[in-house]
Design a protein around this motif. Structure first.
Motif, PDB file in Angstrom:
ATOM      1  N   LYS A  64     -11.437  -2.403   3.279  1.00 14.81           N
ATOM      2  CA  LYS A  64     -11.403  -3.345   1.274  1.00 14.81           C
ATOM      3  C   LYS A  64     -11.238  -4.818   1.772  1.00 14.81           C
ATOM      4  O   LYS A  64     -11.585  -5.871   1.036  1.00 14.81           O
ATOM      5  CB  LYS A  64     -11.099  -1.870   0.631  1.00 14.81           C
ATOM      6  N   ARG A  65     -10.047  -4.372   1.521  1.00 10.93           N
ATOM      7  CA  ARG A  65      -8.806  -5.967   1.387  1.00 10.93           C
ATOM      8  C   ARG A  65      -9.864  -7.239   2.260  1.00 10.93           C
ATOM      9  O   ARG A  65     -10.082  -8.458   1.766  1.00 10.93           O
ATOM     10  CB  ARG A  65      -7.955  -5.874   1.488  1.00 10.93           C
ATOM     11  N   ASN A 102      -9.235   3.027   4.592  1.00 12.08           N
ATOM     12  CA  ASN A 102     -10.520   2.119   3.973  1.00 12.08           C
ATOM     13  C   ASN A 102      -9.897   1.114   2.962  1.00 12.08           C
ATOM     14  O   ASN A 102     -10.389  -0.004   2.707  1.00 12.08           O
ATOM     15  CB  ASN A 102     -10.577   3.431   3.175  1.00 12.08           C
ATOM     16  N   GLU A 103      -8.684   0.840   2.509  1.00  7.17           N
ATOM     17  CA  GLU A 103      -8.179   0.029   1.403  1.00  7.17           C
ATOM     18  C   GLU A 103      -7.798  -0.697   2.095  1.00  7.17           C
ATOM     19  O   GLU A 103      -8.274  -2.136   1.537  1.00  7.17           O
ATOM     20  CB  GLU A 103      -6.699   0.875   0.767  1.00  7.17           C
ATOM     21  N   LYS A 111       2.380   1.854  -3.434  1.00  8.42           N
ATOM     22  CA  LYS A 111       1.171   2.173  -4.749  1.00  8.42           C
ATOM     23  C   LYS A 111       1.001   3.878  -4.002  1.00  8.42           C
ATOM     24  O   LYS A 111       0.489   3.932  -4.614  1.00  8.42           O
ATOM     25  CB  LYS A 111       0.097   1.298  -4.754  1.00  8.42           C
ATOM     26  N   TYR A 112       0.950   4.076  -2.741  1.00  7.19           N
ATOM     27  CA  TYR A 112      -0.257   5.011  -2.475  1.00  7.19           C
ATOM     28  C   TYR A 112       1.262   5.837  -1.501  1.00  7.19           C
ATOM     29  O   TYR A 112       0.677   5.746   0.181  1.00  7.19           O
ATOM     30  CB  TYR A 112      -1.142   5.408  -1.240  1.00  7.19           C
ATOM     31  N   LEU A 138       1.039  -1.081  -0.159  1.00 11.82           N
ATOM     32  CA  LEU A 138       0.038  -0.498   0.197  1.00 11.82           C
ATOM     33  C   LEU A 138       1.405   0.987   0.155  1.00 11.82           C
ATOM     34  O   LEU A 138       0.487   2.290  -0.444  1.00 11.82           O
ATOM     35  CB  LEU A 138      -1.255   0.230   1.241  1.00 11.82           C
ATOM     36  N   PHE A 140      -7.612   6.693   4.186  1.00 15.21           N
ATOM     37  CA  PHE A 140      -7.639   6.134   2.829  1.00 15.21           C
ATOM     38  C   PHE A 140      -7.307   4.996   2.939  1.00 15.21           C
ATOM     39  O   PHE A 140      -7.397   4.033   2.566  1.00 15.21           O
ATOM     40  CB  PHE A 140      -7.312   7.263   1.975  1.00 15.21           C
ATOM     41  N   VAL A 141      -6.063   5.291   3.300  1.00 16.04           N
ATOM     42  CA  VAL A 141      -5.248   3.783   3.240  1.00 16.04           C
ATOM     43  C   VAL A 141      -5.995   2.864   4.229  1.00 16.04           C
ATOM     44  O   VAL A 141      -5.942   1.721   3.990  1.00 16.04           O
ATOM     45  CB  VAL A 141      -3.487   3.723   3.719  1.00 16.04           C
ATOM     46  N   MET A 178      -4.333   9.595  -4.355  1.00 17.27           N
ATOM     47  CA  MET A 178      -4.775   8.455  -4.901  1.00 17.27           C
ATOM     48  C   MET A 178      -3.895   7.135  -5.210  1.00 17.27           C
ATOM     49  O   MET A 178      -4.045   5.956  -5.744  1.00 17.27           O
ATOM     50  CB  MET A 178      -5.971   8.393  -5.966  1.00 17.27           C
ATOM     51  N   ARG A 179      -2.800   8.088  -6.341  1.00 17.80           N
ATOM     52  CA  ARG A 179      -1.332   7.073  -6.798  1.00 17.80           C
ATOM     53  C   ARG A 179      -0.362   6.970  -6.648  1.00 17.80           C
ATOM     54  O   ARG A 179       0.524   7.182  -6.601  1.00 17.80           O
ATOM     55  CB  ARG A 179      -1.367   7.699  -7.861  1.00 17.80           C
ATOM     56  N   GLU A 183     -16.154   0.846   4.953  1.00 17.05           N
ATOM     57  CA  GLU A 183     -15.448   1.163   5.493  1.00 17.05           C
ATOM     58  C   GLU A 183     -15.988   3.254   6.007  1.00 17.05           C
ATOM     59  O   GLU A 183     -16.555   3.236   6.161  1.00 17.05           O
ATOM     60  CB  GLU A 183     -15.186   2.056   4.277  1.00 17.05           C
TER      61      GLU A 183
END
Length: 210
Positions: free
Chosen positions: A158-159, A154-155, A134-135, A131, A151-152, A207-208, A164
């Motif tokens: 999601k996994r 929530n990532e 990527k971020y 992560l 944000f991370v 986001m990236r 969230e």
């Protein structure tokens, strides 16, 4: 007399040896005396110890290496560790300076890299390292740092197929411990000190990363 002469001669020789060793040690370079002070030629991030002391460096291989801890099998311990860790990270971001210095930003970026490597759950650490790649951490302001952390988080949710967070209300869930600031009656204390209002603003492409 002969015995006294012998003792005096030994004392003179001892003093000469002591002076010779002292001279050699004072004239040698620091790196000759301590191999740990040898400059590291590998790519690294500067890290000042402060107080006028010599700067040290953190080689990139230290920050970018794989997870150190083994897999954590105990599901209960893993869940408790995760809750405590997110509490720490979200509170840290809420207390991060609104206008951080370059040293502040480097400290946070370095911390996150080391945190990901040393996290006690090896499997979790590996996922978190991906992560971060990527971020990358957003550190230009408190709001961006807090938004990035949400944000991370929530990532990860999601996994794990978890609910969230609404990042605009992250400060309501993770108390930053800013009660003393609020008692001062300053307007906007929640936003300025507590970090309760968080938005996912793009900082060079949040986001990236970037």
């Amino acid at each position: 007399m002969a015995r006294r002469h012998h003792i005096s001669l030994m004392l003179v020789i001892g003093v000469m040896i002591f002076m010779g060793v002292t001279y050699l040690m004072s004239s040698s370079k620091p790196s000759d005396r301590n191999p740990m002070l040898m400059p590291d030629k590998s790519p690294s991030k500067p890290w000042s110890k402060g107080g006028g002391q010599t700067d040290i460096t953190v080689p990139d291989r230290v920050l970018a290496g794989g997870a150190i801890a083994p897999k954590l099998e105990n599901a209960t311990a893993k869940a408790e560790l995760g809750r405590a860790s997110w509490k720490l990270l979200h509170t840290m971001m809420a207390r991060f300076p609104e206008k951080p210095t370059d040293d502040d930003r480097l400290a946070l970026e370095t911390y996150m890299g080391l945190f990901a490597r040393l996290y006690p759950c090896g499997e979790c650490a590996s996922h978190f390292q991906k992560l971060l790649k990527k971020y990358p951490p957003q550190t230009s302001s408190r709001n961006n740092a807090a938004g990035w952390a949400c944000f991370v988080h929530n990532e990860v949710n999601k996994r794990l197929e978890k609910e969230e967070f609404n990042c605009e209300k992250i400060g309501d869930f993770y108390d930053c411990g800013c009660g003393d600031d609020k008692k001062k009656g300053e307007k906007g204390a929640d936003k300025e000190e507590g970090g309760a209002a968080v938005s996912l603003e793009k900082e060079g492409g949040l986001m990236r990363g970037g």
